[in-house]
Design an enzyme around this catalytic site. Structure first.
Site, short mmCIF file in Angstrom:
data_model
loop_
_atom_site.label_atom_id
_atom_site.label_comp_id
_atom_site.label_asym_id
_atom_site.label_seq_id
_atom_site.Cartn_x
_atom_site.Cartn_y
_atom_site.Cartn_z
N THR A 119 0.82 -1.21 0.00
CA THR A 119 0.00 0.00 0.00
C THR A 119 0.86 1.26 0.00
O THR A 119 1.98 1.26 0.53
CB THR A 119 -0.90 0.01 1.26
OG1 THR A 119 -1.47 1.31 1.41
CG2 THR A 119 -0.11 -0.29 2.53
N TYR A 143 -1.82 0.19 10.05
CA TYR A 143 -2.09 -0.48 8.77
C TYR A 143 -0.83 -0.45 7.89
O TYR A 143 -0.35 -1.48 7.42
CB TYR A 143 -3.27 0.20 8.06
CG TYR A 143 -3.46 -0.26 6.64
CD1 TYR A 143 -3.83 -1.58 6.36
CD2 TYR A 143 -3.26 0.60 5.56
CE1 TYR A 143 -3.99 -2.01 5.04
CE2 TYR A 143 -3.42 0.18 4.26
CZ TYR A 143 -3.78 -1.12 4.00
OH TYR A 143 -3.93 -1.55 2.71
#
Ligand SMILES: NC(=O)c1ccc[n+]([C@@H]2O[C@H](COP(=O)([O-])OP(=O)(O)OC[C@H]3O[C@@H](n4cnc5c(N)ncnc54)[C@H](O)[C@@H]3O)[C@@H](O)[C@H]2O)c1
Length: 335
Positions: A119, A143
């Site tokens: 990501t 995350y």
């Protein structure tokens, strides 16, 4: 290699299901492992779906023993940044520890090709206008950290085990839906801007919230790089071909290199849908960087990838069409 199988974890989810569709159409033999926590079995248009968890190491052993697997594509993961701030261990378990289980299985059963859903959140607050693959990695939320640790594991494993190669794809903001109308994003509670705005336009929510308008950006709202899910899926097919052809590990940004602010996206959704839904300004959310836009040259050079849907209006149109579809209504009713 086409008589062996590609194991796709999380292939019943939003991005995984689009990749499964392209791989299935290209003739690959697919095994999909998904616990259906956020995925949907009807979104798996090709291959054999095994309903199970990546954390189940006995199941992994069974899958790897009973099948000749030539590559693993790992989409299974947890993806909500604010939730990761509230519940970090869920993210380290599902994104880092479970990927470790999968890598251990690859090592035990000599599966040497691995594609990982990373990501843009690994960059944190990029110092340059465009985040490039060599930019400083300093994620600002659990995350992003849970994904960065996995990137380190991949790199360490590829150094320790020469035959092992991986492609880590750092996705920016994935949006839109397949043009056939059979699959799209179907979270029980959507949280991506374009989905939420589409819901507001369709009258499924009273208003849309903008989280912060005091960022140092063109209009005070966060700026992101929105990539159409079909272009992203094509990048995965090319990454798989790249590995199966014997090429070496690499890390690639997946974005278009163009940023749109939250307000600009809302403007496009209002234009495409013709609905002037109410918008309110709320507090900033924890863990949101002001600007996250990709430098997107390396993937074109390494994989020969050329995006076909670099057009925010097209992205919004496909997302809105999916939001209105009978298929999505049926999936939500059956959840
Ligand atoms: N959507 C984005 O904008 C975006 C951006 C960057 C990275 N990613 C990454 O891409 C991947 C896929 O994201 P998505 O948007 O398709 O999300 P998604 O929630 O739709 O897909 C994840 C899939 O994995 C399954 N899953 C989750 N944990 C599992 C487990 N332990 N065992 C088996 N199955 C499991 C879910 O049921 C779901 O089908 C994730 O790893 C995510 O971090 C997504």
């Amino acid at each position: 290699m086409k008589n062996s199988k590609i194991l796709v974890t999380g292939g019943a989810g939003y991005i995984g299901s689009h990749v499964v569709k392209l791989l299935g159409e290209a003739g690959y033999d697919l095994l999909i492992l998904d616990n259906l926590s956020t995925g949907n079995k009807d979104s798996v248009l090709f291959g054999e779906l095994i309903v199970g968890d990546v954390a189940d190491t006995d199941l992994l052993k069974k899958i790897f023993t009973e099948n000749k697997i030539s590559a693993v594509m790992n989409f299974a993961g947890s993806i909500k940044v604010p939730e990761s701030v509230e519940n970090p261990l869920k993210y380290y378990l599902n994104n880092t520890v479970n990927t470790t289980h999968l890598l251990r299985a690859c090592q035990d059963y000599e599966v040497t090709n691995f594609i990982f859903s990373s990501t843009a959140a690994v960059y944190g607050l990029p110092e340059e206008d465009l985040a490039h693959e060599e930019s400083k990695l300093d994620p600002i939320n659990p995350y992003g950290r849970s994904k960065l640790v996995t990137e380190w594991e991949l790199s360490d494993l590829s150094h320790a085990w020469d035959k092992f190669n991986y492609v880590a794809l750092r996705y920016f903001n994935v949006s839109g839906a397949d043009f056939d109308g059979k699959i799209g994003q179907a979270f029980p509670e959507p949280f991506h801007l374009i989905n939420l705005a589409s819901e507001a336009a369709a009258g499924k929510r009273d208003k849309l919230s903008i989280f912060g308008e005091d960022y140092e950006t063109k209009d005070g709202t966060c700026v992101r790089d929105y990539i159409h899910v079909v272009d992203l899926a094509q990048a995965h097919v090319m990454a798989l071909e790249y590995l199966l052809a014997g090429n070496k590990s690499t890390v690639l940004n997946c974005g278009y290199g163009e940023g749109f602010s939250v307000k600009e996206v809302i403007g496009v959704v209002k234009k495409i849908t013709g609905v002037d839904f109410p918008v309110e300004v709320a507090d900033r959310r924890p863990g949101d960087p002001a600007i996250l836009v990709a430098k997107a040259e390396k993937i074109k050079k390494v994989l020969g990838w050329q995006p076909l849907h670099h057009d925010l209006e097209k992205i919004v149109e496909s997302a809105y069409k999916w939001e209105q579809s009978e298929t999505l209504k049926k999936w939500r009713a059956n959840k």
